[in-house]
Design an enzyme around this catalytic site. Sequence first.
Site, PDB file in Angstrom:
ATOM      1  N   GLU A   1      -7.106 -15.481  48.020  1.00 14.23           N
ATOM      2  CA  GLU A   1      -6.382 -14.220  47.336  1.00 14.23           C
ATOM      3  C   GLU A   1      -5.303 -13.474  47.263  1.00 14.23           C
ATOM      4  OE1 GLU A   1      -7.420 -10.778  50.707  1.00 14.23           O
ATOM      5  OE2 GLU A   1      -9.972 -11.419  50.371  1.00 14.23           O
TER       6      GLU A   1
ATOM      7  N   GLU B   1     -15.838 -14.525  51.484  1.00 14.33           N
ATOM      8  CA  GLU B   1     -16.014 -13.478  52.287  1.00 14.33           C
ATOM      9  C   GLU B   1     -17.194 -12.103  52.203  1.00 14.33           C
ATOM     10  OE1 GLU B   1     -11.732 -11.834  53.378  1.00 14.33           O
ATOM     11  OE2 GLU B   1     -11.345 -14.246  53.426  1.00 14.33           O
TER      12      GLU B   1
HETATM   13  C1  FCB Z   1      -9.339 -10.368  53.329  1.00 14.70           C
HETATM   14  C2  FCB Z   1      -8.606 -11.257  54.368  1.00 14.70           C
HETATM   15  C3  FCB Z   1      -9.069 -11.361  55.261  1.00 14.70           C
HETATM   16  C4  FCB Z   1      -9.533 -10.298  56.470  1.00 14.70           C
HETATM   17  C5  FCB Z   1     -10.772  -9.043  55.773  1.00 14.70           C
HETATM   18  C6  FCB Z   1     -11.041  -8.725  56.168  1.00 14.70           C
HETATM   19  O1  FCB Z   1      -8.503  -9.115  52.668  1.00 14.70           O
HETATM   20  O2  FCB Z   1      -9.160 -12.841  53.528  1.00 14.70           O
HETATM   21  O3  FCB Z   1      -8.507 -12.638  56.117  1.00 14.70           O
HETATM   22  O4  FCB Z   1      -8.724  -9.574  56.828  1.00 14.70           O
HETATM   23  O5  FCB Z   1     -10.094  -8.757  54.163  1.00 14.70           O
END
Ligand code: FCB
Length: 423
Positions: free
Chosen positions: A164, A329
């Site tokens: 990110e 994620e």
């Molecule tokens: C993302 C991050 C991760 C976690 C989630 C909820 O932005 O990559 O580390 O904090 O959010």
Amino acid sequence: MLPMREVLEFPEHFLFGTATAATQIEGHCEDTDWAAFAREPGRIRGGDTPAVACDHLHRFREDVAIQQQLGLGAHRLSLEWARLEPGEGDFDPAAWDHYREVLGAHRDAGITPMVTLHHFTIPRWLAARGGLANPELPRLLSRFAAHAVEALGDLCTLWITINEPNVVASHGHLLGVWPPAHHAPIEAFRVLQNLLAAHDAMYRAMHDTASQRGHDLAAGVAHHLRIIEPDDTGRVADRAWTALYEWLFNGWFAGAVCERKTHDFFGLNYYSRDLVRFAPERFREAFLERNVRAGAEVNDLGWEIYPEGLGQLLDLWAPRAGVPVYITENGLPDDDDDQRPRFLVRHLAEVARALQRGLDVRGYMHWSLLDNFEWAEGYAPRFGLVHVDYETQTRTPRPSAALYARIARERRIDDATWAAIGA
Ligand code: FCB
């Protein structure tokens, strides 16, 4: 008679897994910028720090065993750069051995690892020298990345260079809510450019090392992409700010990597949708107010739950990426686990439908395996499929873990799955 509910299948090679990051679970590393930041009063909700977190450093075998019991065949984790290189150019052999043990435990459990090299935190020696804005970042990160492939490349094929980049640049250098807590728009953009150069250098260094050593390697970025829409479509300023936010936050980095072709897969982190309002009074937040649609379902942090957005982003980015996609994620804070089962099924259904449309999605990593240290929000939000009691470090799978395990085992969403979430 009830109409038949949709049956959705996942192919044999599809990876079902979970995702974590070092600082959020391991504990016992004082050498990161975040360890120092968390000790400054008022930075982290509740005064929490990542000092112990889930004590995963000592309990990783138990946590791998939980993944194995759930039958989840993949896991995304990150290396703590500051632990491995506590002084510049000074690699700590014992720390590298530790990650060999961690990855070895995954291999022995039949779990495919995906390893992230940079997940938000940096060593303090780098923070003291300008951090992510330091023009030496590409050299420093690519040396670390090459070392990682050298040391661990026999145990891992799937690598994420940077997690990110848009989030770390904007939170640390524009919004000022993460280290180094700067409110400096130009610097934030410079950091983004620097991270892109770092990614390119890492990508090349990793491939060079892997081919010298005869390791298979696939590398990519974990991009955080959101659905971004104007709050009021009739308001020109909202439409303009939406376009700007979309271009800079969603599009700039991911688009550049796609054009340069410096990736072997596209990692997609997806959480939510933002309705953008141009807010002249919000000087310190780049005049941006992010709202939630009236009446929308939200999670424990107030983020809209919008599964359709995942399908939309896959339609947009999978063809543009030109390489396979992994959902690196996707998850939500939901302490009582009353939303997670539906969340999981509805997002996985979006992935399965994308597969039906012919998009090449190879895996889904749920954020997260365990409750963990959620950066500036501390330990309050509970993202885990597995509940963590931080007093005793007891792990207890939530009901959604069993539901996810069943979908992964059967590789399908069927009548029983929809019934389980009351759909
Ligand atoms: C993302 C991050 C991760 C976690 C989630 C909820 O932005 O990559 O580390 O904090 O959010």
